[in-house]
Design a protein around this motif. Sequence first.
Motif, short mmCIF file in Angstrom:
data_model
loop_
_atom_site.label_atom_id
_atom_site.label_comp_id
_atom_site.label_asym_id
_atom_site.label_seq_id
_atom_site.Cartn_x
_atom_site.Cartn_y
_atom_site.Cartn_z
N ARG A 153 0.81 -1.21 0.00
CA ARG A 153 0.00 0.00 0.00
C ARG A 153 0.86 1.27 0.00
O ARG A 153 0.33 2.37 -0.13
N LEU A 154 2.18 1.11 0.14
CA LEU A 154 3.09 2.25 0.19
C LEU A 154 4.06 2.22 -0.98
O LEU A 154 4.45 1.15 -1.46
N GLY A 155 4.51 3.41 -1.40
CA GLY A 155 5.63 3.49 -2.33
C GLY A 155 6.92 3.46 -1.53
O GLY A 155 6.93 3.75 -0.32
N ASN A 156 8.04 3.12 -2.21
CA ASN A 156 9.31 3.21 -1.47
C ASN A 156 9.93 4.60 -1.58
O ASN A 156 10.96 4.88 -0.99
N ASN A 157 9.30 5.50 -2.33
CA ASN A 157 9.46 6.95 -2.28
C ASN A 157 10.90 7.46 -2.05
O ASN A 157 11.22 7.98 -0.98
N PRO A 158 11.79 7.31 -3.05
CA PRO A 158 13.19 7.74 -2.92
C PRO A 158 13.32 9.19 -2.46
O PRO A 158 12.60 10.08 -2.91
N PHE A 159 14.31 9.41 -1.59
CA PHE A 159 14.52 10.68 -0.91
C PHE A 159 15.99 11.07 -1.01
O PHE A 159 16.87 10.24 -0.78
N VAL A 160 16.26 12.33 -1.37
CA VAL A 160 17.62 12.78 -1.62
C VAL A 160 17.91 14.06 -0.85
O VAL A 160 17.09 14.99 -0.84
N ILE A 161 19.07 14.12 -0.18
CA ILE A 161 19.58 15.36 0.42
C ILE A 161 21.02 15.54 -0.06
O ILE A 161 21.80 14.59 -0.01
N ALA A 162 21.37 16.74 -0.51
CA ALA A 162 22.71 16.98 -1.03
C ALA A 162 23.28 18.28 -0.49
O ALA A 162 22.55 19.27 -0.34
#
Length: 334
Positions: A153-162
């Motif tokens: 029911r969830l995406g794995n929703n990639p997250f980036v901080i740079a």
Amino acid sequence: MRIPFTTMKAEVKRVLLKVGMTEEKAEICASVHTESSRDGVYSHGLNRVARFVDYVKKGWVDVNAEPTLILKSGAMENYDGNRGPGILNAKFAMNRAIAISKEHGIGLVTLRNTTHWMRGGTYGWDAADKGYAAICWTNTESCMPAWGAKNTRLGNNPFVIALPREEGNIVLDMAMSQFSYGKLQVTRLKNELLPVPGGYDKDGNLTSTPGLIEESMRILPTGYWKGSGFAILLDTVAAILSNGLATSGIDKVQEGSCGGCSQIFIVIDPYVAGGKDFVERTLNETVAYIKTSEPAIAGGEIYYPGELSAKTRKENMEKGIPADDNVWNEILSL
């Protein structure tokens, strides 16, 4: 096998031109796919090309589409991606966020109705290379169960901080699952096990065998319930700020991985408060402090986010980029 960078890029570009991309667009997309593999993110580099071509042929990606401005409010702009190539839409959005931050110190660009951006870290590296801090993420179709659940029911929703740093940018690029499906694929193709359990088999047992996790689709949220909660908030914030689809809506579209997804790009001038000297000193002190850690395993090395990517980049440029034989032959045949 190992493929020289220029050879791999030329072959990917040939394929993209064949499916109707212009010279300029094919050049950008081929560069991003090849750079992703060069930096060790094989799952979202060469390995994704055939799937992208399939989506174009099915009409799920419009190679001629351009993002259109929907809303502008201060330092925030909202665009519709019109199902154009995700790489091109994300490049556009990050460049707009950088331009806005030059004027306001911060820029926020939201993107709805777009497609898979491939390696999310690409856009963090882009910003850091230009001297800007960046936070960006995307939602996805459901591919991970919520904590305590069996079905997805969830995406794995990639997250980036740079963060920009002269001696090496600091770039975190992570999915909300312990391992992305791309990482599962790469590990399976190598006939290897994951270093730690990454999900459940169809009988509900934790396992390090990637193929069993792919079969059950019960990948493990990073940090268990924490990753599950993080995924929910990333999804809903992306949808709300972009006036786009959340994971529940993307699931109804049923047009491949990330078809119709929502994305957020935040860019900040990191030198506004303390100046560049302060930023460089703080980052260098932090890196030096981390590197003096005692390794848990004798002879082990401690890396800061982005360091291993830079190391892999250098090695693959010198020796050639590793490619699975079957994947490379598939590209040659397209």
